[in-house]
Design an enzyme around this catalytic site. Structure first.
Site, short mmCIF file in Angstrom:
data_model
loop_
_atom_site.label_atom_id
_atom_site.label_comp_id
_atom_site.label_asym_id
_atom_site.label_seq_id
_atom_site.Cartn_x
_atom_site.Cartn_y
_atom_site.Cartn_z
N LYS B 80 -11.47 -30.35 7.85
CA LYS B 80 -10.22 -30.00 8.55
C LYS B 80 -9.27 -31.19 8.42
O LYS B 80 -9.71 -32.35 8.56
CB LYS B 80 -10.55 -29.73 10.02
CG LYS B 80 -9.38 -29.36 10.91
CD LYS B 80 -9.90 -29.07 12.32
CE LYS B 80 -8.81 -28.64 13.27
NZ LYS B 80 -9.36 -28.26 14.60
N SER B 155 -8.30 -23.77 16.07
CA SER B 155 -7.44 -24.40 15.09
C SER B 155 -8.14 -24.78 13.78
O SER B 155 -7.45 -25.14 12.83
CB SER B 155 -6.84 -25.67 15.70
OG SER B 155 -7.86 -26.60 16.04
N SER B 179 -11.92 -24.56 19.22
CA SER B 179 -11.33 -24.50 17.87
C SER B 179 -12.30 -24.48 16.69
O SER B 179 -11.87 -24.27 15.56
CB SER B 179 -10.35 -25.66 17.69
OG SER B 179 -9.19 -25.43 18.43
#
Lengths: 66, 465
Positions: B80, B155, B179
């Site tokens: 990420k 996210s 997330s």
């Protein structure tokens, strides 16, 4: 329930007090919505049963020898 | 040979170790797949095939010489884009950090490098892990591989999309209010938020210091356990890091659930917040399956979901605003609209409210952990709704907070989202399995038994067209 009593002028003044002077009208509208929602959330915090001895859940700690 | 796109980490490791699969051949297959499909999925924010081939060639040489490092050696992975990887920008999917080149690796990246992983690139996120899905940022939002018109969760959006789409067998995400588990649930993969402090957060752009966790997303439970084995461990330079023994997450995987006690937190998704009937049906069917495998399923009660969410949001918005205040003063126009509004929510939270939230948190965590005297794991909903359309801001806003993941950021408990079937629309559903602190091995044991008893993992999204 949202706290609708807060106005755009108030939030503009509050923002200026913490140095957020570059916000456009659109940004201030966002800040108004966000602050109203945050204030409404306060009522959902279950604090009625807290006693003065209930400590915060701190992250801060000291290590030996420091 | 099996389609390389759908190899699990465990399967790939066996082939690579036995020299039946070349790391370079494997990397090239996935590079080709990313090039063919990611233009429509946007899972990668920065795709780095040249680095992947470099890592793959190194792995090939080492394995050829008999120096097999372990299950990630020669296996592609992604990070990420809030996790530092030396020499590449860590953008947090934001204009504000688009030139923020990392000078060193986050410890979690360092561990994956040391394990011989093949780095494929940085993955899409919501801006600063909070503002998304957004169309007003320098990069587009990731889309759901099962239906690109739908939200893939966030996210850690790119991590969920990439693993579900067979672009990567494993991706690393972060979780502050759900997330890792949200994209896992919406993309039909396994996503673990480990115990707070088990995986180092150093070198990861913070969202909220006391709630942030780093965790793996994989297509199988076994792979997830293998990855956590590589990622977990004390980091004396991370103030939140736990000085606790780590590892051994695969040791209980095949022990089954016979006799295990499963506590269902049903009030979260039936009374505190009414889940979509398809979600509820998926959870109840999973519980029936676990009971059929010999688990003892009973209902347990904890604090109302709304109270957990109030604590999570009070802490999250306050800590996040503290981290963003200077940029909010100097560059408010450089945020996307969603991140700006969500971060601004912390601007005027009273100090007493923040402290009271931490006081409540301590009591909530103690009470929740005490429940584990009578159960081995807890089960509840992950998302309350199937994935909504990504281009429907009202639906995104409505469903964004309809979740039961944030309670376990508040308690710091380990929590895994695993696939639990599909909605009539063909989009994935998930359930959440929660353990006591540092009880990840037990969670994986239950999740693996459930996974082995279902067929969900055998379905893959069709990406053509």
């Amino acid at each position: 329930m949202p706290d609708d009593s807060l106005t755009l002028d108030e939030v503009r003044r509050m923002a200026a007090e913490i140095g957020m002077t570059r916000l456009t009208d659109e940004h201030l509208q966002q800040l108004l919505r966000a602050t109203r929602a945050a204030r409404a959330r306060r009522a959902a915090l279950p604090i009625a049963n807290l006693t003065p001895a209930d400590e915060p859940a701190h992250v801060f700690r000291l290590e030996h020898g420091k | 040979m099996t389609d390389l796109a759908w190899l699990t980490v465990a399967e790939a490791a066996e082939l690579l170790r036995a020299k039946k699969l070349s790391p370079v051949e494997y990397a090239k297959a996935l590079i080709d797949r990313v090039e063919r499909h990611d233009g429509k999925l946007n899972a990668f924010l920065r795709f780095t095939p040249e680095l992947a081939l470099e890592d793959a060639r190194r792995a090939e040489n080492e394995i050829a010489r008999g120096n097999w490092r372990g299950p990630l050696h020669g296996v592609p992975y992604g990070l990420k884009d809030i996790i530092d990887y030396t020499g590449l920008p860590t953008t947090a999917h934001s204009k504000i950090l688009q030139d923020n080149v990392a000078k060193s690796d986050a410890p979690v990246a360092e561990r994956l490098k040391a394990a011989g992983g093949v780095f494929m690139g940085k993955l899409s996120t919501h801006e600063f892990a909070i503002g998304g899905p957004s169309f007003d940022l320098p990069w587009p939002p990731a889309r759901n591989p099962w239906n690109r018109d739908h939200f893939c969760g966030g996210s850690s959006s790119g991590a969920g999309a990439a693993t579900a789409a067979g672009l990567l067998p494993v991706a690393i995400g972060t979780d502050t209010g759900g997330s890792v588990r949200n994209p896992a649930s919406m993309c039909g993969v396994a996503g673990m938020k480990p115990t707070y402090g088990l995986v180092s957060r150093r070198g990861v752009i913070p969202l909220a210091y006391s709630l942030d966790h780093v965790g793996p997303l994989t297509r199988t439970v076994r792979d997830n356990a293998l990855m956590l084995d590589l990622m977990a461990g004390h980091d004396p330079l991370d103030p939140g890091s736990a000085a606790h023994a780590a590892g051994g997450y695969t040791t209980q995987l095949d022990q089954g659930v016979k006799g295990l006690r499963i506590g269902v937190i049903r009030h979260f998704y039936t009374r505190d917040m009414e889940a979509d009937p398809e979600v509820t049906a998926g959870i109840e069917a999973a519980l029936e399956k676990l009971a059929g495998l010999g688990a003892k399923v009973s209902e347990i009660r904890t604090a109302p979901l709304g109270e957990y969410l109030a604590v999570n949001r009070t802490l999250l918005t306050s800590e996040a605003f503290a981290a963003h205040e200077n940029w909010m003063r100097e560059r408010p126009q450089d945020y996307g609209a969603l991140a700006r509004e969500r971060l601004m929510a912390g601007a005027f939270v009273r100090a007493a409210d923040y402290i009271n939230a931490t006081r409540v948190r301590g009591k909530m965590a103690d009470a929740f952990h005490a429940l584990f005297a009578g159960i081995d794991v807890a089960v509840t909903a992950s998302s309350m709704d199937p994935p909504c359309r990504i281009d429907d801001p009202k639906a995104v806003e409505f469903t964004y907070g309809r979740q039961a993941r944030a309670p376990f950021n508040v308690t710091g408990s380990p929590a895994l989202s695993v696939p639990a079937g599909f909605a009539k629309s063909g989009l994935p559903l998930g359930i959440q399995i929660i353990g006591k602190p540092f009880g990840e091995a037990m969670i994986y044991r239950v999740a693996n038994a459930y996974e082995q008893a279902t067929e969900w993992g055998k379905r893959h999204p069709a990406l053509e067209g």
